[in-house]
Design an enzyme around this catalytic site. Structure first.
Site, PDB file in Angstrom:
ATOM      1  N   LYS A  13      23.236  38.654  16.992  1.00  0.00           N
ATOM      2  CA  LYS A  13      22.978  39.352  18.257  1.00  0.00           C
ATOM      3  C   LYS A  13      22.390  40.749  18.029  1.00  0.00           C
ATOM      4  O   LYS A  13      21.397  41.129  18.644  1.00  0.00           O
ATOM      5  CB  LYS A  13      24.290  39.510  19.074  1.00  0.00           C
ATOM      6  CG  LYS A  13      25.029  38.219  19.307  1.00  0.00           C
ATOM      7  CD  LYS A  13      26.336  38.435  20.068  1.00  0.00           C
ATOM      8  CE  LYS A  13      27.365  39.282  19.355  1.00  0.00           C
ATOM      9  NZ  LYS A  13      27.939  38.683  18.136  1.00  0.00           N
ATOM     10  N   ARG A  88      33.294  40.934  26.687  1.00  0.00           N
ATOM     11  CA  ARG A  88      33.965  40.029  25.749  1.00  0.00           C
ATOM     12  C   ARG A  88      35.214  39.421  26.342  1.00  0.00           C
ATOM     13  O   ARG A  88      35.888  38.650  25.667  1.00  0.00           O
ATOM     14  CB  ARG A  88      34.373  40.827  24.506  1.00  0.00           C
ATOM     15  CG  ARG A  88      33.416  40.710  23.332  1.00  0.00           C
ATOM     16  CD  ARG A  88      33.847  41.756  22.351  1.00  0.00           C
ATOM     17  NE  ARG A  88      33.663  41.416  20.988  1.00  0.00           N
ATOM     18  CZ  ARG A  88      32.713  41.959  20.213  1.00  0.00           C
ATOM     19  NH1 ARG A  88      31.840  42.787  20.733  1.00  0.00           N
ATOM     20  NH2 ARG A  88      32.652  41.661  18.946  1.00  0.00           N
ATOM     21  N   ARG A 127      26.709  40.678   4.813  1.00  0.00           N
ATOM     22  CA  ARG A 127      26.032  41.806   5.481  1.00  0.00           C
ATOM     23  C   ARG A 127      26.321  43.120   4.755  1.00  0.00           C
ATOM     24  O   ARG A 127      27.426  43.382   4.306  1.00  0.00           O
ATOM     25  CB  ARG A 127      26.518  41.922   6.931  1.00  0.00           C
ATOM     26  CG  ARG A 127      26.003  43.183   7.614  1.00  0.00           C
ATOM     27  CD  ARG A 127      26.143  43.152   9.102  1.00  0.00           C
ATOM     28  NE  ARG A 127      27.518  43.044   9.549  1.00  0.00           N
ATOM     29  CZ  ARG A 127      27.867  42.903  10.819  1.00  0.00           C
ATOM     30  NH1 ARG A 127      26.944  42.826  11.760  1.00  0.00           N
ATOM     31  NH2 ARG A 127      29.135  42.816  11.154  1.00  0.00           N
ATOM     32  N   ARG A 160      30.939  46.641   5.844  1.00  0.00           N
ATOM     33  CA  ARG A 160      31.816  47.095   6.921  1.00  0.00           C
ATOM     34  C   ARG A 160      33.239  46.633   6.628  1.00  0.00           C
ATOM     35  O   ARG A 160      33.442  45.526   6.134  1.00  0.00           O
ATOM     36  CB  ARG A 160      31.354  46.461   8.244  1.00  0.00           C
ATOM     37  CG  ARG A 160      30.669  47.419   9.180  1.00  0.00           C
ATOM     38  CD  ARG A 160      29.987  46.748  10.335  1.00  0.00           C
ATOM     39  NE  ARG A 160      30.852  45.978  11.228  1.00  0.00           N
ATOM     40  CZ  ARG A 160      30.435  45.391  12.354  1.00  0.00           C
ATOM     41  NH1 ARG A 160      29.164  45.497  12.720  1.00  0.00           N
ATOM     42  NH2 ARG A 160      31.236  44.689  13.108  1.00  0.00           N
ATOM     43  N   ARG A 171      38.370  37.628  13.540  1.00  0.00           N
ATOM     44  CA  ARG A 171      37.390  37.912  14.614  1.00  0.00           C
ATOM     45  C   ARG A 171      36.908  36.612  15.241  1.00  0.00           C
ATOM     46  O   ARG A 171      36.684  36.542  16.451  1.00  0.00           O
ATOM     47  CB  ARG A 171      36.205  38.708  14.043  1.00  0.00           C
ATOM     48  CG  ARG A 171      36.550  40.172  13.781  1.00  0.00           C
ATOM     49  CD  ARG A 171      35.561  40.838  12.856  1.00  0.00           C
ATOM     50  NE  ARG A 171      34.226  40.955  13.397  1.00  0.00           N
ATOM     51  CZ  ARG A 171      33.158  41.275  12.661  1.00  0.00           C
ATOM     52  NH1 ARG A 171      33.291  41.511  11.367  1.00  0.00           N
ATOM     53  NH2 ARG A 171      31.973  41.371  13.215  1.00  0.00           N
TER      54      ARG A 171
HETATM   55  P1  AP5 Z   1      24.157  40.689  13.117  1.00  0.00           P
HETATM   56  O1  AP5 Z   1      22.895  40.667  13.896  1.00  0.00           O
HETATM   57  O2  AP5 Z   1      24.703  42.008  12.724  1.00  0.00           O
HETATM   58  O3  AP5 Z   1      25.249  39.794  13.865  1.00  0.00           O
HETATM   59  P2  AP5 Z   1      26.037  40.088  15.214  1.00  0.00           P
HETATM   60  O4  AP5 Z   1      26.032  38.850  16.014  1.00  0.00           O
HETATM   61  O5  AP5 Z   1      25.535  41.326  15.883  1.00  0.00           O
HETATM   62  O6  AP5 Z   1      27.485  40.288  14.598  1.00  0.00           O
HETATM   63  P3  AP5 Z   1      28.473  41.540  14.662  1.00  0.00           P
HETATM   64  O7  AP5 Z   1      29.489  41.351  13.589  1.00  0.00           O
HETATM   65  O8  AP5 Z   1      27.776  42.857  14.657  1.00  0.00           O
HETATM   66  O9  AP5 Z   1      29.090  41.306  16.030  1.00  0.00           O
HETATM   67  P4  AP5 Z   1      30.480  41.474  16.511  1.00  0.00           P
HETATM   68  O10 AP5 Z   1      30.230  41.073  17.898  1.00  0.00           O
HETATM   69  O11 AP5 Z   1      31.627  40.819  15.898  1.00  0.00           O
HETATM   70  O12 AP5 Z   1      30.787  43.003  16.129  1.00  0.00           O
HETATM   71  P5  AP5 Z   1      30.681  44.312  17.012  1.00  0.00           P
HETATM   72  O13 AP5 Z   1      30.060  45.337  16.178  1.00  0.00           O
HETATM   73  O14 AP5 Z   1      30.129  44.023  18.355  1.00  0.00           O
HETATM   74  O15 AP5 Z   1      23.909  39.790  11.804  1.00  0.00           O
HETATM   75  C1  AP5 Z   1      24.925  39.590  10.841  1.00  0.00           C
HETATM   76  C2  AP5 Z   1      24.250  39.464   9.453  1.00  0.00           C
HETATM   77  O16 AP5 Z   1      23.351  38.357   9.433  1.00  0.00           O
HETATM   78  C3  AP5 Z   1      23.407  40.682   9.048  1.00  0.00           C
HETATM   79  O17 AP5 Z   1      23.539  40.871   7.664  1.00  0.00           O
HETATM   80  C4  AP5 Z   1      21.962  40.302   9.379  1.00  0.00           C
HETATM   81  O18 AP5 Z   1      21.075  40.955   8.512  1.00  0.00           O
HETATM   82  C5  AP5 Z   1      21.997  38.779   9.156  1.00  0.00           C
HETATM   83  N1  AP5 Z   1      21.151  38.073  10.126  1.00  0.00           N
HETATM   84  C6  AP5 Z   1      21.097  38.294  11.458  1.00  0.00           C
HETATM   85  N2  AP5 Z   1      20.258  37.444  12.075  1.00  0.00           N
HETATM   86  C7  AP5 Z   1      19.758  36.649  11.081  1.00  0.00           C
HETATM   87  C8  AP5 Z   1      18.841  35.561  11.084  1.00  0.00           C
HETATM   88  N3  AP5 Z   1      18.260  35.125  12.215  1.00  0.00           N
HETATM   89  N4  AP5 Z   1      18.562  34.951   9.914  1.00  0.00           N
HETATM   90  C9  AP5 Z   1      19.165  35.373   8.750  1.00  0.00           C
HETATM   91  N5  AP5 Z   1      20.036  36.412   8.678  1.00  0.00           N
HETATM   92  C10 AP5 Z   1      20.331  37.040   9.837  1.00  0.00           C
HETATM   93  O19 AP5 Z   1      32.232  44.630  17.238  1.00  0.00           O
HETATM   94  C11 AP5 Z   1      33.063  45.121  16.210  1.00  0.00           C
HETATM   95  C12 AP5 Z   1      34.459  45.374  16.776  1.00  0.00           C
HETATM   96  O20 AP5 Z   1      34.395  46.350  17.832  1.00  0.00           O
HETATM   97  C13 AP5 Z   1      35.129  44.175  17.416  1.00  0.00           C
HETATM   98  O21 AP5 Z   1      35.780  43.346  16.461  1.00  0.00           O
HETATM   99  C14 AP5 Z   1      36.117  44.858  18.370  1.00  0.00           C
HETATM  100  O22 AP5 Z   1      37.231  45.354  17.679  1.00  0.00           O
HETATM  101  C15 AP5 Z   1      35.307  46.047  18.873  1.00  0.00           C
HETATM  102  N6  AP5 Z   1      34.548  45.732  20.099  1.00  0.00           N
HETATM  103  C16 AP5 Z   1      33.194  45.773  20.258  1.00  0.00           C
HETATM  104  N7  AP5 Z   1      32.843  45.423  21.510  1.00  0.00           N
HETATM  105  C17 AP5 Z   1      34.009  45.162  22.161  1.00  0.00           C
HETATM  106  C18 AP5 Z   1      34.307  44.731  23.485  1.00  0.00           C
HETATM  107  N8  AP5 Z   1      33.336  44.489  24.385  1.00  0.00           N
HETATM  108  N9  AP5 Z   1      35.606  44.557  23.809  1.00  0.00           N
HETATM  109  C19 AP5 Z   1      36.606  44.811  22.935  1.00  0.00           C
HETATM  110  N10 AP5 Z   1      36.397  45.200  21.658  1.00  0.00           N
HETATM  111  C20 AP5 Z   1      35.098  45.375  21.284  1.00  0.00           C
END
Ligand code: AP5
Length: 215
Positions: A13, A88, A127, A160, A171
């Site tokens: 995403k 979420r 990552r 991270r 997660r």
């Molecule tokens: P990446 O694009 O970073 O994946 P992502 O889907 O964004 O995954 P995240 O881990 O960032 O999402 P998340 O939703 O768990 O974490 P967030 O930061 O929101 O890609 C991942 C890897 O794959 C990278 O290395 C990339 O290079 C590679 N890649 C990507 N696309 C690719 C492709 N097409 N082909 C090949 N490789 C690829 O949240 C973190 C924490 O914050 C949560 O656990 C929670 O504690 C808190 N939080 C955040 N938002 C909320 C909310 N709304 N409510 C409550 N808590 C929240």
């Protein structure tokens, strides 16, 4: 153009949001990024959030809703935005609907990045992020030119804390129990688009661009 990027951790995403936001000149609103910045800056919201984030649990709704709603009301979000990782929970989704109604906006599409737990684990454990500018890399699929060094700013690449395998598994559990129901929530509103999250970055971008052009 107002979009939500929904899907399990590691579905791609954030990576895709950056590309789409750059192309369509709209802000990328990632609650995860905002929370991490708040932790770094020692802000009260960050200090409250840190313990939840470290365990891979969701940060309480009231904290996240305040952050997201405040962000989408800023002037630069008038032309549109991508919400990445928000909402979420059902409570967050309903609060977002109410906030959008107040500002006379609506979500065009909720794009669901569909992928398997195996792909999420391999994407997240591989990552690496730049400590300085936050750019994203991957040990296998998106390697930096020089190992351990950011291509863009020369900063050090780190893992991270919540990308360690046990936290990633938690997660994924949290996603299944608290977030996955939102797929139906947006399907019922008639705005859900499902994207194969296993596609390459360019291919996925092509599909999303076609959806946006025909909107
Ligand atoms: P990446 O694009 O970073 O994946 P992502 O889907 O964004 O995954 P995240 O881990 O960032 O999402 P998340 O939703 O768990 O974490 P967030 O930061 O929101 O890609 C991942 C890897 O794959 C990278 O290395 C990339 O290079 C590679 N890649 C990507 N696309 C690719 C492709 N097409 N082909 C090949 N490789 C690829 O949240 C973190 C924490 O914050 C949560 O656990 C929670 O504690 C808190 N939080 C955040 N938002 C909320 C909310 N709304 N409510 C409550 N808590 C929240």
């Amino acid at each position: 153009m107002q979009l939500i990027f929904l899907g399990p951790p590691g579905a791609g995403k954030g990576t895709q949001a950056k590309v789409v936001c750059e192309r369509f000149k709209i802000p990328h609103v990632s609650t995860g990024d905002i929370l991490r910045e708040s932790v770094k800056a020692g802000l009260p919201a960050g200090l409250q959030a840190k313990a939840y984030m470290d365990k891979g649990e969701l940060v309480p709704d009231e904290i996240v809703i305040k952050i997201a709603v405040e962000r989408i009301q800023r002037p630069d979000a008038k032309k549109g935005f991508i919400l990445d990782g928000f909402p979420r929970t059902k409570v967050q989704a309903v609060s977002l609907d109410e906030a959008l109604k107040k500002i006379g906006a609506k979500i065009d599409y909720a794009i669901y990045f569909e992928t398997s737990p195996e792909m999420s684990i391999s994407r997240l454990t591989g990552r690496r992020v730049c400590r300085k500018c936050g750019a994203n890399f991957h040990l296998v699929t998106i390697k930096p030119k020089k190992e351990g060094v950011c291509d863009f700013c020369g900063g050090a690449l780190i893992q991270r804390d919540d990308d360690k395998v046990e936290t990633v598994k938690n997660r994924l559990k949290v996603y299944t129990s608290q977030t996955a129901d939102l797929i139906d929530y947006y399907r019922q509103q008639g705005i859900l688009k499902t994207l194969n999250g296993d596609l390459g970055i360019e291919e996925a971008f092509g599909i999303i661009s076609d959806w946006l052009k025909s909107r």
